[in-house]
Design an enzyme around this catalytic site. Structure first.
Site, PDB file in Angstrom:
ATOM      1  N   SER A 142       2.568  -6.385  -4.672  1.00  0.00           N
ATOM      2  CA  SER A 142       2.550  -4.984  -4.413  1.00  0.00           C
ATOM      3  C   SER A 142       3.264  -4.493  -5.823  1.00  0.00           C
ATOM      4  O   SER A 142       4.366  -5.206  -6.465  1.00  0.00           O
ATOM      5  CB  SER A 142       3.047  -4.389  -3.245  1.00  0.00           C
ATOM      6  N   TYR A 155       9.698  -3.760   3.135  1.00  0.00           N
ATOM      7  CA  TYR A 155       8.359  -3.957   2.386  1.00  0.00           C
ATOM      8  C   TYR A 155       8.354  -4.574   1.069  1.00  0.00           C
ATOM      9  O   TYR A 155       7.733  -5.515   0.696  1.00  0.00           O
ATOM     10  CB  TYR A 155       7.616  -2.770   2.653  1.00  0.00           C
TER      11      TYR A 155
END
Length: 245
Positions: A142, A155
């Site tokens: 990501s 995350y």
């Protein structure tokens, strides 16, 4: 002849979003797909849609946090097609929240899916790829695996780990195993639906108004796979043009 034609590709998290878009695009290129996710009804729909379009696909219900299930997935791929050419480690969770909220259950789930799930996938396919002396592991990281922002700490930690694993595969691949790390920005998928913190959810929803289609990521994955064997596309970061983060 496309470099994708005839390749056996396992896709985790295939029931929606990036996984589903990637499955459709690779099927058009002639790949033999092994679709994995937890929601069987969606896997059936996807498999049937691919077959109706002339593609080839099987599926297996798989929870990537269960090592035995991931091993069984790899075994099913090899039994059906005789080899494993590509693993797309796509399954992931993004329940963002500030650290002070102490959403420890959500932290644990992210660690289990985003790190352990990726590792289990690597462990399941690596022996076969070594036997073949060729293979390609594509991990979905990501933008948050390159930059930390408020509410992303855990995350981001998991996605930095994915980036590190991708680089480890590259360095240990011995010229046989290709490694690609794909880092999407805001993409229109179900990923944001699991954010339970109201303020964080509101901010993410506002940012995702600029989100790009999942097929943008599918095209990048396809690009990496279709390169000749002596070309290894290691890192791709894809954002909406308007995304500042």
């Amino acid at each position: 002849m496309s470099e994708i034609n005839g390749k056996v590709v396992i896709i985790t998290g295939a029931s929606s979003g990036l996984g589903k878009a990637t499955a459709h695009r690779l099927a058009k290129g002639g790949a033999k797909l092994v679709l994995a996710a937890r929601r069987e009804e969606r896997l059936v729909e996807l498999r049937d849609a691919i077959k109706e379009q002339g593609g080839e696909a099987i599926y297996q219900v798989t929870d990537v946090t269960d090592r035995d299930q991931v091993e069984s997935l790899a075994k099913a791929a090899k039994e059906a097609y005789g080899r494993i050419d590509v693993l797309v480690n796509n399954a992931g969770l993004m329940p963002l929240s500030p650290l002070d909220e102490l959403k420890i259950d959500e932290w644990d789930k992210m660690i289990d899916v985003n790190i352990r799930g990726v590792l289990y996938g690597i462990a399941a396919v690596l022996p076969t790829m070594r036997e073949q002396h060729v293979g390609h592991i594509i991990n979905l990281s990501s933008v948050a695996g390159h930059k930390v922002f408020p509410a992303s700490a855990v995350y981001s930690a998991t996605k930095y780990a994915v980036k590190a694993l991708s680089e480890g595969i590259r360095q240990e691949g011995d010229g046989e195993i290709r490694s690609t790390n794909i880092s999407p920005g805001a993409v229109a998928t179900e990923l944001t639906s699991k954010i339970s913190d109201p303020e964080t959810a509101k901010g993410v929803d506002e940012m995702y108004e600029m989100a790009i289609d999942a097929d943008a990521i599918a095209r990048a994955i396809t690009y990496a796979i279709e390169q000749p064997a002596d070309v290894d596309v290691n890192e791709i970061i894809i954002r909406p043009t308007k995304q500042p983060l």
